[in-house]
Enzyme design. Structure first.
Site, short mmCIF file in Angstrom:
data_model
loop_
_atom_site.label_atom_id
_atom_site.label_comp_id
_atom_site.label_asym_id
_atom_site.label_seq_id
_atom_site.Cartn_x
_atom_site.Cartn_y
_atom_site.Cartn_z
N CYS A 139 1.00 0.55 10.02
CA CYS A 139 0.30 -0.53 9.35
C CYS A 139 1.60 -1.35 8.91
O CYS A 139 2.28 -0.66 7.95
CB CYS A 139 -0.61 0.38 8.34
SG CYS A 139 -1.34 -1.14 7.46
N ARG A 174 -17.34 -2.00 18.47
CA ARG A 174 -16.52 -3.59 18.30
C ARG A 174 -15.32 -3.39 18.78
O ARG A 174 -14.28 -2.35 18.44
CB ARG A 174 -16.45 -3.63 16.67
CG ARG A 174 -15.77 -4.84 16.27
CD ARG A 174 -15.71 -5.19 14.72
NE ARG A 174 -17.01 -5.14 14.21
CZ ARG A 174 -17.41 -4.25 13.26
NH1 ARG A 174 -16.78 -3.58 12.72
NH2 ARG A 174 -18.81 -4.50 13.13
N CYS A 226 0.74 5.05 6.73
CA CYS A 226 0.14 4.89 8.00
C CYS A 226 1.09 4.27 9.14
O CYS A 226 1.64 3.03 8.61
CB CYS A 226 -1.24 4.12 8.12
SG CYS A 226 -2.28 4.58 6.87
N CYS A 246 0.84 -1.11 0.07
CA CYS A 246 -0.04 0.01 -0.09
C CYS A 246 0.90 1.23 0.23
O CYS A 246 1.77 1.34 0.80
CB CYS A 246 -0.85 0.07 1.30
SG CYS A 246 -2.20 1.44 1.26
N CYS A 279 -15.96 -9.29 6.81
CA CYS A 279 -15.48 -7.89 6.28
C CYS A 279 -14.36 -8.45 5.57
O CYS A 279 -13.30 -9.19 5.86
CB CYS A 279 -15.04 -7.27 7.60
SG CYS A 279 -14.36 -5.88 7.25
#
Ligand code: SAM
Ligand code: DTB
Ligand code: SF4
Length: 334
Positions: free
Chosen positions: A73, A275, A70, A66, A111
């Site tokens: 991550c 959650r 971030c 990616c 998900c």
């Protein structure tokens, strides 16, 4: 339309509002833990009678590579984690067989994640639409998390039957550029608006344990709680400090901080699914049970998250049974 519109009788009992101030939220986060838990339980029991925990399984369809930076991550090309440059895509049938397995183990929602900065039209997006249709045909709720999207893409996802789109704000607007420099907080908000306008439920939360202050946590919760309607689900993640990421050396967050974050989210957003997300492996059973008491009504369910481990299904079944928490299937029949 919000849940409170659908269940007007609840509005007489529960005060759901969208104009929370920063001091109000900060004082909740800093309240005596006993008083905070008490208040969260009162809100939770009134807003969610017949309390059931939603089980949401996760699958990484496209892992690593990616372009975003971030700091938390491992999938960013800017990190040196093992997964940072793996441009694999799972095929539609592979994803649907995992969705079927998740359904068979009792999941309510499936998900699917793509380590993308934004969705591009073409083969991979067409496959995403097929996956969404297939997951819905299995009778599961479908959620996608794949970065930024356009109005037209949001509309096509809605048309395919997508239940929810996950797009986290992650940290406060004030702390954002300490964590991510390749996009802005405002870009995140604009994607969320597109998702909502297409009629897809918004799943939006954040991460604690990234060196942020209590004021930052309050500020993140303020943005979420002042959305109207509130996000349909609010994932609260504890940082999983992965080797190779800039945050690799941060120590695990105190489990009671997760309890406080969940309880405050529950009070601010009475009808949202809160959650208990990444970081459950570091929490221990007692802290997780306190999070349920504080109002968590959803977990990620399955042996892995996107690239890191999650508690085993058998351990989660034992935990839910021990806590006497209801799910959508009978724990004792499986
Ligand atoms: N690329 C898309 C995006 O950023 O929205 C989708 C995938 S991204 C991995 C989804 C979310 O996972 C992030 O917004 C973040 O909240 C969470 N996440 C990623 N790495 C994490 C970590 N190490 N610890 C806790 N949460 C993490
Ligand atoms: C969310 O808030 N947490 C999930 C899901 N939404 C996509 C992701 C957690 C990822 C944890 C690190 C990993 O496994 O890569
Ligand atoms: Fe990319 Fe999402 Fe990871 Fe950020 S959190 S690097 S956008 S996969």
């Amino acid at each position: 339309m919000t849940l409170i519109d659908l269940k007007p009788e609840l509005s007489k009992q529960i005060h759901s509002k969208h104009d929370w101030s920063l001091p109000e939220i900060k004082s909740l986060l800093e309240k005596s833990l006993m008083d905070l838990l008490w208040e969260a339980q009162i809100v939770h029991r009134k807003a969610n009678p017949g309390y059931k925990v939603q089980l949401s399984s996760l699958l990484s369809v496209k892992t690593g590579g990616c372009q975003e930076d971030c700091a938390y991550c491992p999938q960013s090309i800017h990190s040196s984690s093992d997964v940072s440059a793996k441009p694999d895509h799972l095929e539609v049938d592979q994803v649907l067989s995992q969705a079927k397995a998740a359904k068979d183990s009792g999941a309510d929602r499936f998900c699917m994640g793509w380590a993308w900065r934004e969705i591009r039209d073409g083969h991979h997006f067409d496959s995403m639409l097929k996956m969404v249709r297939g997951v819905r045909e299995l009778g599961l709720e479908a959620c996608v998390t794949a970065g930024m999207l356009t109005d037209a893409q949001a509309f096509r996802l809605a048309e395919a039957g997508l239940t929810a789109y996950n797009h986290n704000l992650d940290t406060s607007p004030e702390n954002y550029d300490q964590i991510i420099s390749t996009r802005t907080f405002q870009e995140r908000i604009e994607t969320l608006e597109r998702v909502r306008s297409a009629g897809i439920a918004v799943c939006c939360g954040g991460i604690i344990g990234m060196g942020e202050s209590i004021k930052d946590r309050a500020s993140l919760l303020q943005v979420l709680a002042n959305m109207n309607p509130h996000p349909e689900s609010v994932p609260i993640n504890a940082l999983v400090a992965v080797e190779g990421t800039p945050l690799e050396n941060l120590s695990a967050v105190d489990p009671m901080e997760m309890v406080r974050m969940v309880a405050t989210a529950r009070i601010l957003m009475p009808f949202s699914r809160v959650r208990l997300s990444a970081g459950r492996e570091q929490l221990g059973e007692e802290a997780q049970i306190l999070c349920f008491l504080a109002g968590a009504d959803s977990i990620f369910y399955g042996d892995s998250l996107l690239t890191t481990a999650n508690p085993a299904i058998s351990a989660d079944r034992a935990l839910l049974a021990k806590a006497g928490v209801k799910v959508n299937w009978d724990l004792y029949e499986r």
